[in-house]
Design an enzyme around this catalytic site. Structure first.
Site, PDB file in Angstrom:
ATOM      1  N   ASN B  52     -43.282  27.076 -41.922  1.00 43.67           N
ATOM      2  CA  ASN B  52     -43.265  27.096 -43.120  1.00 43.67           C
ATOM      3  C   ASN B  52     -42.389  26.011 -43.734  1.00 43.67           C
ATOM      4  OD1 ASN B  52     -41.913  27.728 -45.977  1.00 43.67           O
ATOM      5  ND2 ASN B  52     -42.883  29.960 -45.642  1.00 43.67           N
ATOM      6  N   HIS B  63     -47.459  27.860 -45.934  1.00 40.47           N
ATOM      7  CA  HIS B  63     -46.714  29.043 -45.278  1.00 40.47           C
ATOM      8  C   HIS B  63     -46.974  28.377 -43.670  1.00 40.47           C
ATOM      9  CE1 HIS B  63     -46.447  32.430 -47.976  1.00 40.47           C
ATOM     10  NE2 HIS B  63     -45.622  31.553 -48.561  1.00 40.47           N
ATOM     11  N   GLU B  65     -48.835  29.890 -41.352  1.00 43.23           N
ATOM     12  CA  GLU B  65     -50.191  30.061 -40.799  1.00 43.23           C
ATOM     13  C   GLU B  65     -51.146  29.085 -41.467  1.00 43.23           C
ATOM     14  OE1 GLU B  65     -48.359  32.420 -42.326  1.00 43.23           O
ATOM     15  OE2 GLU B  65     -48.629  34.408 -41.162  1.00 43.23           O
ATOM     16  N   SER B  88     -45.614  39.274 -40.087  1.00 40.22           N
ATOM     17  CA  SER B  88     -46.994  39.640 -40.672  1.00 40.22           C
ATOM     18  C   SER B  88     -47.412  39.028 -41.650  1.00 40.22           C
ATOM     19  CB  SER B  88     -46.738  41.237 -41.126  1.00 40.22           C
ATOM     20  OG  SER B  88     -47.804  41.463 -42.016  1.00 40.22           O
ATOM     21  N   CYS B  90     -48.729  37.196 -45.069  1.00 44.93           N
ATOM     22  CA  CYS B  90     -48.782  37.640 -46.471  1.00 44.93           C
ATOM     23  C   CYS B  90     -50.309  37.596 -47.060  1.00 44.93           C
ATOM     24  CB  CYS B  90     -47.974  36.564 -47.215  1.00 44.93           C
ATOM     25  SG  CYS B  90     -48.803  34.947 -47.511  1.00 44.93           S
ATOM     26  N   CYS B  93     -52.082  34.437 -46.436  1.00 40.87           N
ATOM     27  CA  CYS B  93     -52.350  33.858 -45.165  1.00 40.87           C
ATOM     28  C   CYS B  93     -53.519  34.865 -44.551  1.00 40.87           C
ATOM     29  CB  CYS B  93     -51.305  33.664 -44.210  1.00 40.87           C
ATOM     30  SG  CYS B  93     -50.181  32.484 -45.019  1.00 40.87           S
ATOM     31  N   ASP B 153     -40.728  32.873 -51.694  1.00 40.79           N
ATOM     32  CA  ASP B 153     -41.730  32.588 -50.831  1.00 40.79           C
ATOM     33  C   ASP B 153     -42.659  33.201 -50.959  1.00 40.79           C
ATOM     34  OD1 ASP B 153     -42.384  30.453 -49.039  1.00 40.79           O
ATOM     35  OD2 ASP B 153     -42.411  32.077 -47.421  1.00 40.79           O
TER      36      ASP B 153
END
Lengths: 156, 156
Positions: B52, B63, B65, B88, B90, B93, B153
């Site tokens: 991030n 982010h 990912e 996990s 969001c 992503c 975020d």
């Protein structure tokens, strides 16, 4: 997600779309994929604009909507904002809209590609489809001439 | 989306998670949000890794990912690839994973935040939850100390 109070004025939506179309044309002129987007605040302030940069930067993460979002920079909230894009947002960009609570998406056209806008509508995002002939012609022509590049951009 | 042929070996999933944890720690050391990710090919080749970068680059689009995806560069297909992430994913992503046909997501923890991984499972993505205590402790501690930054975020 809260719904916004008032539907967007059609003339305003078309004026916003013009910014996204300018971005798409700039991308095309650079040899890139002609999709453009812009993020507007509730009062009509332009927060950020951008276009797909897969070819130009070799960056698969920069779709038009993510480029406009990035250009807008950090914000505490996206409530009341509108993402205007020349093409129906893919799942990646639809996920962006949902996660950050962007209130409205104005779509130039959803004929050449149909992303996640119905899913967004089901989650309270106002969806405005303009069925703009110039957006449709630009994408149709591009996809016809560059099928492999287009499939790469949408992971197909 | 096609399912991948074989479930991931748990030892391999944990080894991949270690890369994502290194990224999360690097982000924390830079004053950023401690979430890391990496994209692996079916044969175990590391394609890209990242963390991030909201604070470091003032970039809300990066982010963990999306940073790992960006670092992997352009690819024709993501079939057989695994996105490993400390948290996990969001909706943003998760949309990335769905649009680009990433086959598997390995998740360090989904206790401090629960994104779109069940939605992905419903669309044929293999989801591996590791319930890693270090990932959970790192996020819990960060969120407790930086609630406003964390809410920014995830758009809350």
């Amino acid at each position: 997600m809260e719904r916004i109070d008032q539907a967007v004025d059609p003339a305003r939506a078309r004026a916003w779309l013009a910014t996204a179309v300018e971005e798409a044309r700039a991308g095309l002129a650079e040899g890139g994929i002609p999709i453009g987007a812009a993020l507007y605040d509730a009062d009509g302030t332009l927060l950020g604009r951008g276009h797909n940069r897969r070819v130009q930067d070799g960056d698969p993460s920069m779709h038009a909507e993510t480029a406009a979002f990035r250009a807008a920079g950090r914000r505490r909230t996206y409530r009341g904002t509108t993402m205007v894009t020349t093409l129906s947002p893919c799942w990646y960009c639809s996920g962006l809209v949902r996660q950050f609570g962007i209130s409205r998406v104005v779509i130039g056209e959803a004929g050449t590609f149909h992303g996640g806008h119905n899913w967004l509508a089901g989650h309270g995002v106002e969806i405005v489809r303009l069925d703009d002939p110039e957006c449709a012609a630009m994408m149709r022509d591009f996809v016809e001439k560059n099928p492999a590049l287009w499939n790469e951009d949408i992971g197909e």
